[in-house]
Design a protein around this motif. Sequence first.
Motif, PDB file in Angstrom:
ATOM      1  N   LEU A  39       0.914  -1.158  -0.006  1.00 42.04           N
ATOM      2  CA  LEU A  39      -0.061   0.017  -0.026  1.00 42.04           C
ATOM      3  C   LEU A  39       0.639   1.158  -0.045  1.00 42.04           C
ATOM      4  N   GLY A  40       1.937   1.311   0.796  1.00 39.63           N
ATOM      5  CA  GLY A  40       2.734   2.361   0.873  1.00 39.63           C
ATOM      6  C   GLY A  40       3.537   2.776  -0.338  1.00 39.63           C
ATOM      7  N   PHE A  41       4.031   1.596  -0.948  1.00 43.42           N
ATOM      8  CA  PHE A  41       4.672   1.637  -2.383  1.00 43.42           C
ATOM      9  C   PHE A  41       3.705   2.323  -3.329  1.00 43.42           C
ATOM     10  N   LEU A  42       2.392   1.696  -3.463  1.00 45.74           N
ATOM     11  CA  LEU A  42       1.576   2.131  -4.681  1.00 45.74           C
ATOM     12  C   LEU A  42       0.927   3.614  -4.231  1.00 45.74           C
ATOM     13  N   LEU A  43       0.844   3.838  -3.103  1.00 41.82           N
ATOM     14  CA  LEU A  43       0.320   5.330  -2.842  1.00 41.82           C
ATOM     15  C   LEU A  43       1.646   6.248  -2.963  1.00 41.82           C
ATOM     16  N   THR A  44       2.744   5.893  -2.624  1.00 41.35           N
ATOM     17  CA  THR A  44       3.845   6.960  -3.142  1.00 41.35           C
ATOM     18  C   THR A  44       3.903   7.114  -4.447  1.00 41.35           C
ATOM     19  N   ARG A  45       3.683   5.999  -5.453  1.00 40.69           N
ATOM     20  CA  ARG A  45       3.896   6.165  -6.842  1.00 40.69           C
ATOM     21  C   ARG A  45       2.794   6.935  -7.461  1.00 40.69           C
ATOM     22  N   ALA A  46       1.810   6.813  -6.880  1.00 36.74           N
ATOM     23  CA  ALA A  46       0.588   7.477  -7.533  1.00 36.74           C
ATOM     24  C   ALA A  46       0.702   8.988  -7.120  1.00 36.74           C
ATOM     25  N   LEU A  47       1.034   9.198  -5.748  1.00 35.36           N
ATOM     26  CA  LEU A  47       1.205  10.597  -5.573  1.00 35.36           C
ATOM     27  C   LEU A  47       2.213  11.329  -6.148  1.00 35.36           C
ATOM     28  N   THR A  48       3.140  10.748  -6.345  1.00 35.42           N
ATOM     29  CA  THR A  48       4.440  10.947  -7.348  1.00 35.42           C
ATOM     30  C   THR A  48       4.039  11.531  -8.565  1.00 35.42           C
ATOM     31  N   ARG A  49       3.253  10.715  -9.218  1.00 36.93           N
ATOM     32  CA  ARG A  49       2.682  10.949 -10.749  1.00 36.93           C
ATOM     33  C   ARG A  49       1.853  12.153 -10.574  1.00 36.93           C
ATOM     34  N   TRP A  50       0.943  12.484  -9.716  1.00 33.72           N
ATOM     35  CA  TRP A  50      -0.135  13.345  -9.274  1.00 33.72           C
ATOM     36  C   TRP A  50       0.767  14.765  -9.392  1.00 33.72           C
ATOM     37  N   PHE A  51       1.753  14.729  -8.152  1.00 31.22           N
ATOM     38  CA  PHE A  51       2.605  15.715  -7.893  1.00 31.22           C
ATOM     39  C   PHE A  51       3.352  16.379  -9.054  1.00 31.22           C
TER      40      PHE A  51
END
Length: 347
Positions: A39-51
Motif C-alpha cells: 500500500l505504501g509503495f503504490l500510494l507513493t508512486r501514485a502521489l508522485t505522478r500526481w505531484f
Amino acid sequence: MPARPATRGVVIASYLLMAGVLLLVMWRGLLPGLLCVCLGFLLTRALTRWFGALAARALRQPSATPRTLHLAQIAAAALVMLLPLVLLGVGLTHSRGYLVAAPHQYQELLNYMARTVLELRLKLPPDMASHLPDGAVELQRVIANYLGAKAGALAMAGRAWLAGVLFAYVGLLIGSLAAVRPLGSALGPLADQLRLRITLFGEAFRQIVAAQFWIAAFNTLLTALFLLFVLPLWGMELPYTPVLITFTFVAGLVPIVGNLVCNVVLTIVGLSVSPLAAAACLGFLILIHKAEYVINAKVVGRRTQMGVWELLSVMFVAEAVFGPAGLVAAPLFYAYLKKELVATRLV
C-alpha cells in the motif's frame, strides 16, 4: 554492460524465493506488514505522478523534469509517512477510549449477540416462535457457545492490537521508502527475475486489494448513514453502533465471505431491538451487498480472470490452513499465481 539473460535455474530460484517469502509471511503472521508495504509503495508512486503532473502544469511544461520528479517523490513519501501519524494523533485525542478499549468492546458485542441468540424465541412474535422446531433450541445454544468462546479468545488479546498498528505503520514506511529508492541501470539475472515477480505481485495487489478497499469504504459509508441517521429516524437505534461501523469496514476487506459475516452480525444485533429492526437491517444490507457483489464480479473478476467459485475455493482452503489471515491473503495470492501462469502461457 547489458544484463546477462536468466537461465532456467535462475528463473526457478526466483519462483522458489518468492514462494518462500509468501509462506514465511503467512507462517509468522506478517500479512498486515506485507499489505502495508504494498500500500505504501503504490500510494507513493501514485502521489508522485500526481505531484509531478501538477508541477509540470504549474511550470507550463509538457512533462515533469527529472529534478521535479525527484522532489515529487520526496513530497509523496513524506505525505504517506506523516499522514497516518496525524490521523492517529487526531484519533487518540478525540476517541482515545474507543481506540484503547476496542478489543473489550468487541468482546462485549460478541457476548451481546450470544444472549440475543439464546433469547430468540422471546424476541419473535408468539405465533412465529411457536413454529420453530424443537431442534432450534439446541442450535441456538451451539451458536451462543461459539460466540462466547470467540469473546473469551478476544479478551485474551487485550490491548496488544496497538502493537499491530505500529507494525503496519513500519510496513507503510518500508513501502514508501522503496518507492523513492533509485534503481540501478543494470541488475543481475536473479535480481531482474525477482523484480519481475514483485511487479506481478504489485499488479495483483492493486487490482484485488485496492479495489476491495474502496468497495469496503463505500459500503461502510452507506452502513454508517443507515445506522446513524436512518434507523434513529424510525426510532430503532442499535447498540454498539461505532463498533458495528468499524467491523463493517474490516469485514468488507474480505471478498464475499466478509459480506456474509457482516450481514449476520448486524441482523442479530437488530433482532435484539425488534424483529422489524432486524428485517430493516437485513433488507438494507442485502441491497448494498448485492450492488457490491456485482462490482466485485465485474471489476475485480474481469481484471484478474477469476470466477466466484475460484475465489470461494481458495479462500476455504487458505482459511483451513492459515486461519482468518488466509481469508484475506487468498484472493491476493491466487491473483498473483494466475498472473504468473498467464505470463508463462500455462493458462
